[in-house]
Enzyme design. Structure first.
Site, PDB file in Angstrom:
ATOM      1  N   HIS A  45       6.377  -2.848   6.090  1.00  0.00           N
ATOM      2  CA  HIS A  45       7.249  -3.700   5.288  1.00  0.00           C
ATOM      3  C   HIS A  45       6.439  -4.902   4.808  1.00  0.00           C
ATOM      4  CE1 HIS A  45      10.941  -5.495   3.860  1.00  0.00           C
ATOM      5  NE2 HIS A  45      10.521  -6.629   4.385  1.00  0.00           N
TER       6      HIS A  45
ATOM      7  N   MET B   4      11.642   3.984  -0.202  1.00  0.00           N
ATOM      8  CA  MET B   4      12.644   2.945  -0.436  1.00  0.00           C
ATOM      9  C   MET B   4      14.066   3.423  -0.133  1.00  0.00           C
ATOM     10  SD  MET B   4      10.542   0.632  -1.041  1.00  0.00           S
ATOM     11  CE  MET B   4      11.409  -0.802  -1.642  1.00  0.00           C
ATOM     12  N   ARG B   5      14.214   4.161   0.965  1.00  0.00           N
ATOM     13  CA  ARG B   5      15.556   4.589   1.379  1.00  0.00           C
ATOM     14  C   ARG B   5      15.740   4.339   2.860  1.00  0.00           C
ATOM     15  NH1 ARG B   5      18.357   6.903  -2.480  1.00  0.00           N
ATOM     16  NH2 ARG B   5      17.117   7.538  -4.279  1.00  0.00           N
ATOM     17  N   ILE B   6      16.974   4.032   3.217  1.00  0.00           N
ATOM     18  CA  ILE B   6      17.297   3.829   4.629  1.00  0.00           C
ATOM     19  C   ILE B   6      17.639   5.197   5.219  1.00  0.00           C
ATOM     20  CG2 ILE B   6      18.837   2.635   6.251  1.00  0.00           C
ATOM     21  CD1 ILE B   6      17.254   0.701   4.479  1.00  0.00           C
ATOM     22  N   LEU B   7      17.047   5.504   6.353  1.00  0.00           N
ATOM     23  CA  LEU B   7      17.320   6.786   7.004  1.00  0.00           C
ATOM     24  C   LEU B   7      18.468   6.617   8.002  1.00  0.00           C
ATOM     25  CD1 LEU B   7      13.586   7.779   7.517  1.00  0.00           C
ATOM     26  CD2 LEU B   7      15.208   8.870   5.934  1.00  0.00           C
TER      27      LEU B   7
ATOM     28  N   ASN C 235       7.063   2.459   9.856  1.00  0.00           N
ATOM     29  CA  ASN C 235       7.283   1.936   8.503  1.00  0.00           C
ATOM     30  C   ASN C 235       6.362   0.740   8.294  1.00  0.00           C
ATOM     31  OD1 ASN C 235       8.601   1.516   5.958  1.00  0.00           O
ATOM     32  ND2 ASN C 235       9.791  -0.139   6.900  1.00  0.00           N
TER      33      ASN C 235
ATOM     34  N   GLU D  81      -1.942  -4.562   3.969  1.00  0.00           N
ATOM     35  CA  GLU D  81      -1.233  -3.329   4.339  1.00  0.00           C
ATOM     36  C   GLU D  81      -2.219  -2.177   4.496  1.00  0.00           C
ATOM     37  OE1 GLU D  81       2.252  -2.206   2.100  1.00  0.00           O
ATOM     38  OE2 GLU D  81       2.711  -4.270   1.583  1.00  0.00           O
TER      39      GLU D  81
ATOM     40  N   ASP E 203      14.631  -2.351   8.869  1.00  0.00           N
ATOM     41  CA  ASP E 203      13.425  -3.162   9.133  1.00  0.00           C
ATOM     42  C   ASP E 203      13.530  -3.914  10.463  1.00  0.00           C
ATOM     43  OD1 ASP E 203      12.443  -2.354   6.611  1.00  0.00           O
ATOM     44  OD2 ASP E 203      13.467  -4.017   5.618  1.00  0.00           O
TER      45      ASP E 203
HETATM   46  C1  GAR Z   1       4.394  -1.547  -0.163  1.00  0.00           C
HETATM   47  O1  GAR Z   1       4.194  -2.909  -0.414  1.00  0.00           O
HETATM   48  C2  GAR Z   1       5.291  -1.382   1.051  1.00  0.00           C
HETATM   49  O2  GAR Z   1       5.101  -2.362   2.027  1.00  0.00           O
HETATM   50  C3  GAR Z   1       6.643  -1.510   0.432  1.00  0.00           C
HETATM   51  O3  GAR Z   1       6.547  -0.798  -0.781  1.00  0.00           O
HETATM   52  C4  GAR Z   1       5.223  -0.896  -1.261  1.00  0.00           C
HETATM   53  C5  GAR Z   1       4.755   0.497  -1.568  1.00  0.00           C
HETATM   54  O4  GAR Z   1       3.552   0.476  -2.276  1.00  0.00           O
HETATM   55  N1  GAR Z   1       7.656  -0.979   1.272  1.00  0.00           N
HETATM   56  C6  GAR Z   1       8.875  -1.502   1.342  1.00  0.00           C
HETATM   57  O5  GAR Z   1       9.222  -2.440   0.673  1.00  0.00           O
HETATM   58  C7  GAR Z   1       9.796  -0.821   2.306  1.00  0.00           C
HETATM   59  N2  GAR Z   1      10.962  -1.616   2.531  1.00  0.00           N
HETATM   60  P1  GAR Z   1       2.787   1.820  -2.553  1.00  0.00           P
HETATM   61  O6  GAR Z   1       3.781   2.788  -3.188  1.00  0.00           O
HETATM   62  O7  GAR Z   1       1.689   1.440  -3.483  1.00  0.00           O
HETATM   63  O8  GAR Z   1       2.278   2.338  -1.230  1.00  0.00           O
END
Ligand code: GAR
Length: 214
Positions: A121, A102-105, A119, A186, A157
């Site tokens: 999303h 959850m960080r922007i690189l 990534n 996912e 994104d």
């Molecule tokens: C996932 O839904 C992923 O798509 C999202 O965080 C969740 C992580 O779940 N990513 C983002 O929102 C990135 N912007 P997890 O920790 O169970 O893999």
């Protein structure tokens, strides 16, 4: 070519470096796909930006090197990223996988692994980028949502899209119920997209990612 075959022929498996911030179910889907021989790669390191998160436990459980590079212990983003890069280079990572990171690189980090960072999303990009995709989806009232695997570019994104999967948004969905439905998809498409990269079947042409079929 499957893992065992690669080993017999002494071919090097592609090395993944997986970056997470929390629970790590996307990481788990990648671990499971490797175990099930659906993904011909190895995870050489799991890095998190927070201590004591489930992603570290999941990696530890199957003997994958895991390190917390705690963002809070760095004064600035540049030093934090330097430390991440150092770990990725030491682990000889070929492809960086953001799995709930959850960080922007920064652009300089992205350049270090140009076209080698993926990534996932939890929305159908370019709709609903950012940190609150499910909330934004529900507030907007769309009927279809989903998830997107994309290459990471300098934006948020915004990189070229590799694969997407759609799910229905139900009238009585909450952020949690929608997230759970999206997460199922996912876990299917992320390992598949990584396998396409491993097989050298992805070609970036401008904004498009072409998938080679043989
Ligand atoms: C996932 O839904 C992923 O798509 C999202 O965080 C969740 C992580 O779940 N990513 C983002 O929102 C990135 N912007 P997890 O920790 O169970 O893999």
């Amino acid at each position: 070519m499957q893992n065992a075959e690669c080993r017999m022929k002494n071919l090097k498996l592609m090395k993944l470096g997986v970056l997470c911030s929390g629970r790590g179910t996307d990481l788990q889907s990648i671990i499971d796909s490797i175990t099930d021989k659906k993904l011909d790669a190895e995870i050489s390191i799991v890095l998190t930006d927070k201590p004591n998160v489930m992603a570290l436990t999941r990696a530890e459980k199957v003997g994958i090197k895991n390190i917390c590079v705690d963002r809070k212990s760095f004064d600035n983003q540049a030093d934090f990223e330097k430390s991440l890069l150092n770990e990725l280079k030491t682990a000889e990572v070929d492809l960086v996988i953001l799995a709930g990171f959850m960080r922007i690189l920064s652009p300089s980090f992205v350049h270090e692994y140009k076209d080698r960072i993926m990534n996932i999303h939890p929305s159908l990009l370019p709709s609903f980028p950012g940190a609150h995709a499910h909330r934004d989806v529900l507030n907007y009232g769309v009927k279809i949502s989903g998830c997107t695997v994309h290459f990471v570019d300098e934006g948020t994104d915004s990189g070229p899209i590799i694969m997407q999967a759609a799910v229905e948004v139900k009238d009585d969905d909450t952020e949690e119920t929608l997230a759970a439905r999206v997460l199922e998809q996912e876990h299917i498409i992320y390992p598949k997209a990584i396998q396409l990269f491993v097989e050298n079947r992805l070609k970036i042409v401008g904004r498009k990612v072409l998938i080679k079929f043989f």
